[in-house]
Design an enzyme around this catalytic site. Structure first.
Site, PDB file in Angstrom:
ATOM      1  N   SER A  76      -5.264   4.958  16.464  1.00  0.00           N
ATOM      2  CA  SER A  76      -5.086   4.256  17.164  1.00  0.00           C
ATOM      3  C   SER A  76      -4.564   5.409  18.917  1.00  0.00           C
ATOM      4  O   SER A  76      -4.974   6.643  18.535  1.00  0.00           O
ATOM      5  CB  SER A  76      -3.090   3.880  17.271  1.00  0.00           C
ATOM      6  OG  SER A  76      -2.429   3.648  18.312  1.00  0.00           O
ATOM      7  N   TYR A  78       4.949   6.330  14.392  1.00  0.00           N
ATOM      8  CA  TYR A  78       4.145   5.927  14.969  1.00  0.00           C
ATOM      9  C   TYR A  78       2.713   6.889  15.048  1.00  0.00           C
ATOM     10  O   TYR A  78       0.944   6.515  14.197  1.00  0.00           O
ATOM     11  CB  TYR A  78       3.688   4.757  15.150  1.00  0.00           C
ATOM     12  CG  TYR A  78       2.902   3.149  15.698  1.00  0.00           C
ATOM     13  CD1 TYR A  78       2.643   2.573  14.254  1.00  0.00           C
ATOM     14  CD2 TYR A  78       0.863   3.555  16.457  1.00  0.00           C
ATOM     15  CE1 TYR A  78       1.186   1.786  14.432  1.00  0.00           C
ATOM     16  CE2 TYR A  78       0.405   3.292  16.473  1.00  0.00           C
ATOM     17  CZ  TYR A  78       0.711   1.931  15.405  1.00  0.00           C
ATOM     18  OH  TYR A  78      -0.453   1.078  15.318  1.00  0.00           O
ATOM     19  N   ALA A  79       2.591   6.966  15.934  1.00  0.00           N
ATOM     20  CA  ALA A  79       1.655   8.175  16.631  1.00  0.00           C
ATOM     21  C   ALA A  79       0.969   9.460  15.650  1.00  0.00           C
ATOM     22  O   ALA A  79       0.169  10.050  14.811  1.00  0.00           O
ATOM     23  CB  ALA A  79       1.859   9.054  18.079  1.00  0.00           C
ATOM     24  N   ALA A  80       2.357   9.932  14.799  1.00  0.00           N
ATOM     25  CA  ALA A  80       2.315  10.695  13.607  1.00  0.00           C
ATOM     26  C   ALA A  80       1.230  10.529  12.849  1.00  0.00           C
ATOM     27  O   ALA A  80       0.321  11.272  12.516  1.00  0.00           O
ATOM     28  CB  ALA A  80       2.861  11.156  13.268  1.00  0.00           C
ATOM     29  N   VAL A 115       0.869  -1.342  -0.113  1.00  0.00           N
ATOM     30  CA  VAL A 115       0.320   0.103   0.281  1.00  0.00           C
ATOM     31  C   VAL A 115       1.161   1.811   0.175  1.00  0.00           C
ATOM     32  O   VAL A 115       0.739   2.746  -0.128  1.00  0.00           O
ATOM     33  CB  VAL A 115      -1.044  -0.351   1.190  1.00  0.00           C
ATOM     34  CG1 VAL A 115      -1.937  -1.223   0.895  1.00  0.00           C
ATOM     35  CG2 VAL A 115      -0.389   0.379   3.188  1.00  0.00           C
ATOM     36  N   LYS A 127      -1.067   7.682  12.624  1.00  0.00           N
ATOM     37  CA  LYS A 127      -2.232   7.469  13.499  1.00  0.00           C
ATOM     38  C   LYS A 127      -3.353   9.079  13.741  1.00  0.00           C
ATOM     39  O   LYS A 127      -3.979   9.049  13.480  1.00  0.00           O
ATOM     40  CB  LYS A 127      -1.588   6.488  14.233  1.00  0.00           C
ATOM     41  CG  LYS A 127      -1.451   5.452  13.798  1.00  0.00           C
ATOM     42  CD  LYS A 127      -2.596   4.618  13.197  1.00  0.00           C
ATOM     43  CE  LYS A 127      -2.034   3.136  12.943  1.00  0.00           C
ATOM     44  NZ  LYS A 127      -3.070   2.396  11.839  1.00  0.00           N
ATOM     45  N   ASN A 153      -6.508  -1.149   7.382  1.00  0.00           N
ATOM     46  CA  ASN A 153      -5.749  -2.071   8.005  1.00  0.00           C
ATOM     47  C   ASN A 153      -4.147  -1.813   8.428  1.00  0.00           C
ATOM     48  O   ASN A 153      -3.539  -1.925   9.135  1.00  0.00           O
ATOM     49  CB  ASN A 153      -6.526  -3.261   8.011  1.00  0.00           C
ATOM     50  CG  ASN A 153      -5.860  -4.434  10.026  1.00  0.00           C
ATOM     51  OD1 ASN A 153      -5.863  -3.556  10.511  1.00  0.00           O
ATOM     52  ND2 ASN A 153      -5.347  -5.058   9.033  1.00  0.00           N
TER      53      ASN A 153
END
Length: 253
Positions: free
Chosen positions: A148, A161-163, A72, A165, A98
């Site tokens: 998340s 990851y946080a940015a 993706v 999501k 996902n």
């Protein structure tokens, strides 16, 4: 109104469906009657794992599960996947974004590759799937993207990851406005910690500290997350769009 969820005649694409939450989503949507397309990136055992799940589902209902390889993070791969779905299934009713990866490290030590790879899959991958998915998504369809709790809590070592999501959750708010003219709804799910192979990599001491923040006293099952996705795609959620649904057992930090 009938309160049962019947997706017979509908087609659902689940990205990252070879394991964990994605695999369970494929099973859940299939159980509700949908034809499911299981996407995988073609890395490691993902192709074999997705094929096994599809075989399991096709054994229950012939021709009801399809497998499609696509990274993706690469726009051309996603575009080709959507062409395949249009040719094989006539279009799409539900898009479930996902697919995601983790590359945890503190900002000071995080490499450019670790930052970019997470952004490419977790954020740009959602953009690619939405952009090209809209070309084959039927009116009155639904898009559900995985956010998340990390986007809210800001866990140590998860800047990438946080940015990503947080960006996904914001993207769904924008998309809910842009797709509304076609009655296509766009929402995000923000799980807490879910019992998956990915979560199993969290050190036990860290897991124990996390669990102290969860009033329900346990982590989520993949079924509980998949059930929320199913609800958001069903007629029962016909007036819900542009939202991030937190599914975290009450975790408030």
């Amino acid at each position: 109104m009938n309160l049962s969820i019947d997706l017979q005649g509908k087609v659902a694409l689940i990205t990252g469906a070879s394991q964990g939450i994605g695999a369970q989503m494929a099973r859940t949507f299939h159980q509700a009657g949908a034809t499911v397309v299981l996407n995988h990136p073609g890395i490691g055992s993902s192709a074999e794992d997705a094929a096994k799940i599809a075989a399991e589902l096709n054994a229950l209902r012939t021709g009801s599960a399809d497998v499609c390889a696509a990274d993706v993070a690469k726009a051309e791969n996603v575009q080709a996947m959507m062409v395949h779905i249009r040719q094989q299934h006539g279009g799409l009713d539900y898009l479930i974004n996902n697919a995601a990866i983790l590359r945890d490290r503190t900002i000071a030590k995080m490499s450019h590759e670790e930052w970019e790879s997470v952004m490419d899959v977790n954020l740009s991958g959602v953009f690619h799937c939405c952009k090209y998915g809209l070309e084959i998504l039927r009116d009155h369809g639904s898009i559900v993207s995985m956010g998340s709790i990390a986007a809210i809590q800001g866990f140590y070592g998860q800047a990438n990851y946080a940015a990503a999501k947080a960006g996904v959750q914001a993207m769904m708010r924008v998309l809910s406005r842009e797709a509304a003219r076609r009655s296509i709804r766009a929402n995000a799910i923000a799980p807490g910690v879910v019992d998956t192979a990915m979560a199993a990599t969290i050190p036990e001491s860290v897991r124990a500290e996390m669990l102290k923040n969860v009033p329900l006293g346990r982590f989520a099952t993949t079924e509980e997350i998949a059930n929320v996705a199913l609800f958001l795609c069903s007629p029962l959620a016909s007036y819900i769009t542009g939202q991030t649904i937190e599914v975290n057992g009450g975790w408030r930090g």
